[in-house]
Motif scaffolding. Structure first.
Motif, PDB file in Angstrom:
ATOM      1  N   GLN A 126      48.993  45.084  19.460  1.00 57.02           N
ATOM      2  CA  GLN A 126      49.325  43.930  18.636  1.00 57.02           C
ATOM      3  C   GLN A 126      48.379  42.744  18.843  1.00 57.02           C
ATOM      4  N   TYR A 127      47.958  42.483  20.107  1.00 57.41           N
ATOM      5  CA  TYR A 127      47.231  41.251  20.395  1.00 57.41           C
ATOM      6  C   TYR A 127      45.812  41.435  20.945  1.00 57.41           C
ATOM      7  N   ASN A 128      45.441  42.655  21.313  1.00 59.92           N
ATOM      8  CA  ASN A 128      44.126  42.875  21.921  1.00 59.92           C
ATOM      9  C   ASN A 128      43.575  44.227  21.492  1.00 59.92           C
ATOM     10  N   SER A 129      43.511  44.449  20.196  1.00 63.18           N
ATOM     11  CA  SER A 129      43.116  45.759  19.666  1.00 63.18           C
ATOM     12  C   SER A 129      41.677  46.137  20.000  1.00 63.18           C
ATOM     13  N   LYS A 130      40.840  45.153  20.319  1.00 60.99           N
ATOM     14  CA  LYS A 130      39.445  45.447  20.679  1.00 60.99           C
ATOM     15  C   LYS A 130      39.277  45.757  22.163  1.00 60.99           C
ATOM     16  N   GLY A 131      40.354  45.629  22.928  1.00 57.79           N
ATOM     17  CA  GLY A 131      40.313  45.981  24.349  1.00 57.79           C
ATOM     18  C   GLY A 131      39.435  45.079  25.194  1.00 57.79           C
ATOM     19  N   LYS A 132      39.501  43.783  24.980  1.00 61.42           N
ATOM     20  CA  LYS A 132      38.703  42.823  25.738  1.00 61.42           C
ATOM     21  C   LYS A 132      39.397  42.478  27.052  1.00 61.42           C
ATOM     22  N   PHE A 133      38.593  42.241  28.084  1.00 64.95           N
ATOM     23  CA  PHE A 133      39.118  41.865  29.396  1.00 64.95           C
ATOM     24  C   PHE A 133      38.206  40.844  30.047  1.00 64.95           C
ATOM     25  N   PRO A 134      38.753  39.771  30.610  1.00 68.41           N
ATOM     26  CA  PRO A 134      40.118  39.324  30.382  1.00 68.41           C
ATOM     27  C   PRO A 134      40.257  38.770  28.969  1.00 68.41           C
ATOM     28  N   PHE A 135      41.448  38.802  28.496  1.00 64.08           N
ATOM     29  CA  PHE A 135      41.765  38.259  27.176  1.00 64.08           C
ATOM     30  C   PHE A 135      43.116  37.586  27.309  1.00 64.08           C
ATOM     31  N   THR A 136      43.168  36.320  26.945  1.00 67.81           N
ATOM     32  CA  THR A 136      44.384  35.533  27.129  1.00 67.81           C
ATOM     33  C   THR A 136      44.793  34.943  25.790  1.00 67.81           C
ATOM     34  N   VAL A 137      46.080  35.022  25.508  1.00 68.05           N
ATOM     35  CA  VAL A 137      46.603  34.593  24.215  1.00 68.05           C
ATOM     36  C   VAL A 137      47.792  33.664  24.442  1.00 68.05           C
ATOM     37  N   LEU A 138      47.780  32.539  23.755  1.00 66.29           N
ATOM     38  CA  LEU A 138      48.925  31.634  23.757  1.00 66.29           C
ATOM     39  C   LEU A 138      49.727  31.910  22.498  1.00 66.29           C
ATOM     40  N   LEU A 139      51.016  32.176  22.677  1.00 69.40           N
ATOM     41  CA  LEU A 139      51.905  32.529  21.574  1.00 69.40           C
ATOM     42  C   LEU A 139      53.060  31.542  21.497  1.00 69.40           C
ATOM     43  N   ASN A 140      53.610  31.394  20.297  1.00 65.80           N
ATOM     44  CA  ASN A 140      54.875  30.667  20.223  1.00 65.80           C
ATOM     45  C   ASN A 140      55.992  31.652  20.574  1.00 65.80           C
ATOM     46  N   GLY A 143      56.035  34.950  18.835  1.00 63.20           N
ATOM     47  CA  GLY A 143      54.902  35.850  18.982  1.00 63.20           C
ATOM     48  C   GLY A 143      53.711  35.519  18.106  1.00 63.20           C
ATOM     49  N   LYS A 144      53.742  34.372  17.437  1.00 60.16           N
ATOM     50  CA  LYS A 144      52.610  33.959  16.599  1.00 60.16           C
ATOM     51  C   LYS A 144      51.488  33.442  17.500  1.00 60.16           C
ATOM     52  N   VAL A 145      50.245  33.907  17.246  1.00 60.46           N
ATOM     53  CA  VAL A 145      49.088  33.491  18.043  1.00 60.46           C
ATOM     54  C   VAL A 145      48.723  32.046  17.706  1.00 60.46           C
ATOM     55  N   LEU A 146      48.637  31.225  18.772  1.00 57.48           N
ATOM     56  CA  LEU A 146      48.246  29.831  18.619  1.00 57.48           C
ATOM     57  C   LEU A 146      46.821  29.586  19.093  1.00 57.48           C
ATOM     58  N   LYS A 147      46.413  30.321  20.121  1.00 59.59           N
ATOM     59  CA  LYS A 147      45.069  30.152  20.682  1.00 59.59           C
ATOM     60  C   LYS A 147      44.714  31.403  21.482  1.00 59.59           C
ATOM     61  N   GLU A 148      43.410  31.710  21.516  1.00 58.60           N
ATOM     62  CA  GLU A 148      42.906  32.856  22.278  1.00 58.60           C
ATOM     63  C   GLU A 148      41.760  32.418  23.170  1.00 58.60           C
ATOM     64  N   TRP A 149      41.667  33.053  24.341  1.00 57.67           N
ATOM     65  CA  TRP A 149      40.536  32.880  25.236  1.00 57.67           C
ATOM     66  C   TRP A 149      39.948  34.263  25.467  1.00 57.67           C
ATOM     67  N   ASP A 150      38.720  34.450  25.030  1.00 54.61           N
ATOM     68  CA  ASP A 150      38.035  35.737  25.143  1.00 54.61           C
ATOM     69  C   ASP A 150      37.133  35.683  26.373  1.00 54.61           C
ATOM     70  N   GLY A 151      37.470  36.449  27.386  1.00 48.28           N
ATOM     71  CA  GLY A 151      36.701  36.430  28.626  1.00 48.28           C
ATOM     72  C   GLY A 151      37.167  35.315  29.546  1.00 48.28           C
ATOM     73  N   PHE A 152      36.387  35.122  30.607  1.00 48.22           N
ATOM     74  CA  PHE A 152      36.698  34.055  31.560  1.00 48.22           C
ATOM     75  C   PHE A 152      36.290  32.717  30.952  1.00 48.22           C
ATOM     76  N   PRO A 153      37.227  31.763  30.872  1.00 44.77           N
ATOM     77  CA  PRO A 153      36.869  30.454  30.304  1.00 44.77           C
ATOM     78  C   PRO A 153      35.906  29.727  31.247  1.00 44.77           C
ATOM     79  N   GLU A 154      34.737  29.437  30.769  1.00 46.35           N
ATOM     80  CA  GLU A 154      33.725  28.768  31.597  1.00 46.35           C
ATOM     81  C   GLU A 154      33.957  27.262  31.618  1.00 46.35           C
ATOM     82  N   VAL A 155      35.167  26.892  32.027  1.00 44.84           N
ATOM     83  CA  VAL A 155      35.550  25.490  32.152  1.00 44.84           C
ATOM     84  C   VAL A 155      36.296  25.331  33.468  1.00 44.84           C
ATOM     85  N   THR A 156      36.558  24.103  33.840  1.00 45.48           N
ATOM     86  CA  THR A 156      37.336  23.854  35.047  1.00 45.48           C
ATOM     87  C   THR A 156      38.802  24.212  34.781  1.00 45.48           C
ATOM     88  N   PRO A 157      39.569  24.453  35.836  1.00 47.74           N
ATOM     89  CA  PRO A 157      41.005  24.695  35.626  1.00 47.74           C
ATOM     90  C   PRO A 157      41.690  23.549  34.892  1.00 47.74           C
TER      91      PRO A 157
END
Length: 172
Positions: A126-140, A143-157
């Motif tokens: 449902q949420y990661n059909s391309k099999g990306k890792f890590p892959f992080t999804v923010l949902l309401n 289950g509606k997708v609000l935001k996605e992070w593909d890979g390691f976010p290259e930002v500070t915590p």
């Protein structure tokens, strides 16, 4: 650390002292320590998205779904360590999020139960059909997708936490 985890730490320290001289007890202690560290590192994380949706609806929270390869994916391990286990992140998550981990380990010793594998596969379909890792999804909560992070976010915590917060507040 919370009071409960601090108390638990002291219990483990005491157990270590009394098992130091006995090799058999020492092995038991090491097993208990491994299990307790695993428990505390996953405390608050769910593995069933439907259960997480129910909690999110009831508690008016959002869902953060993280796809990981805990025993083979370097960026996944880094994501967990630097972002998701960060104290500021866990404090924010305690009030705003229901956390869900869909892990796809490769080592035989970490193999998931057939039931858990089925749950993880359904989340991935449902949420990661391309099999990306890590892959992080923010949902309401529905289950509606609000935001996605593909890979390691290259930002500070702190920036990652703010990204999550902004996406949540934009949905309200």
């Amino acid at each position: 650390m919370t009071n409960n985890s601090t108390d638990f730490f002291y219990v483990l320290l005491y157990c270590r002292m009394i098992t130091r001289q006995n090799p058999q007890r020492n092995m038991i202690f090491k097993n208990i320590l491994f299990l307790s560290v695993s428990f505390f590192s996953l405390a608050g994380w769910h593995t069933d998205l439907n259960e997480a949706k129910q909690i999110a609806r009831k508690e008016h929270r959002h869902i953060l779904l993280n796809f990981s390869g805990s025993d083979w994916c370097g960026p996944c391990i880094r994501m967990r360590k630097e972002m998701l286990d960060n104290g500021d992140f866990t404090n924010m998550a305690d009030s705003l999020l229901v956390l869900v981990n869909a892990d796809f380990p490769r080592m035989k010793k970490n193999q998931l139960s057939a039931t858990q594998q089925k749950l993880n596969d359904a989340m991935a379909d449902q949420y990661n059909s391309k099999g990306k890792f890590p892959f992080t999804v923010l949902l309401n909560a529905d289950g509606k997708v609000l935001k996605e992070w593909d890979g390691f976010p290259e930002v500070t915590p702190e920036i990652f936490i703010n990204d999550v917060r902004h996406a949540i507040y934009a949905d309200q």
